[in-house]
Design a protein around this motif. Sequence first.
Motif, PDB file in Angstrom:
ATOM      1  N   CYS A 117       1.093  -0.555   0.146  1.00 35.60           N
ATOM      2  CA  CYS A 117      -0.435  -0.055  -0.085  1.00 35.60           C
ATOM      3  C   CYS A 117       1.219   1.555  -0.626  1.00 35.60           C
ATOM      4  CB  CYS A 117      -0.590   0.228   1.203  1.00 35.60           C
ATOM      5  SG  CYS A 117      -2.683  -1.221   0.875  1.00 35.60           S
ATOM      6  N   ALA A 134      -7.473  -2.163   0.919  1.00 38.68           N
ATOM      7  CA  ALA A 134      -6.978  -1.009   0.105  1.00 38.68           C
ATOM      8  C   ALA A 134      -7.082  -1.159  -1.408  1.00 38.68           C
ATOM      9  CB  ALA A 134      -5.613  -0.946   1.134  1.00 38.68           C
ATOM     10  N   THR A 151      -5.072   5.778  -4.118  1.00 38.49           N
ATOM     11  CA  THR A 151      -4.982   5.390  -3.061  1.00 38.49           C
ATOM     12  C   THR A 151      -7.135   5.196  -3.303  1.00 38.49           C
ATOM     13  OG1 THR A 151      -2.949   4.426  -1.920  1.00 38.49           O
ATOM     14  CG2 THR A 151      -5.421   4.007  -0.857  1.00 38.49           C
ATOM     15  N   THR A 154      -9.639   3.473   1.260  1.00 39.75           N
ATOM     16  CA  THR A 154     -10.028   2.242   2.224  1.00 39.75           C
ATOM     17  C   THR A 154     -10.417   1.635   3.282  1.00 39.75           C
ATOM     18  OG1 THR A 154      -8.995   4.227   3.641  1.00 39.75           O
ATOM     19  CG2 THR A 154      -7.241   2.971   3.054  1.00 39.75           C
TER      20      THR A 154
END
Length: 161
Positions: A117, A134, A151, A154
């Motif tokens: 991550c 994630a 990203t 989450t």
Amino acid sequence: MKKLILMRHGKSSWEFDLPDDNRPLKSRGINDARLVSEIFKEKNINFDVVLSSPANRAFSTCKIFLKNFNFNFENIQVVPDLYDFHGENVIKTIKNVDDRYHNIMIFGHNHAFTSICNIFGDKFIENLPTSGLAVIEFEIDSWRDLKKGTTTLTIFPSDYK
């Protein structure tokens, strides 16, 4: 565009004298996997292929999670190299995924998943918790070209209790 969905296994039990890869989930691990699955399903994010570590706790988390999607368990690919705590084998597995798959979901372990991550995502995650999920998106056409991505989501069970 490629999308990587990482899900760490649920909380496991140390109650029994078993080899590490045979440890089962605790009831909290089962409940958290269901919770995260329900939240994830609301996001309407698709996945093309599912890969899982062969460890009992990871594969059990995978089955609990996917039950909510009516996913055929025979289509889960159990990959021995995903029983990895450092991340090198997980990264190698990702880079070798067939490029016809744009969205892959992997069930596995820490510290590998937290490291991945932070290596490939743009949001620092101190620790991907048990049953934590994630999603990282990449502007690539081939998994072999894995590089820094974004990203985009989450889900940590503690945020929804």
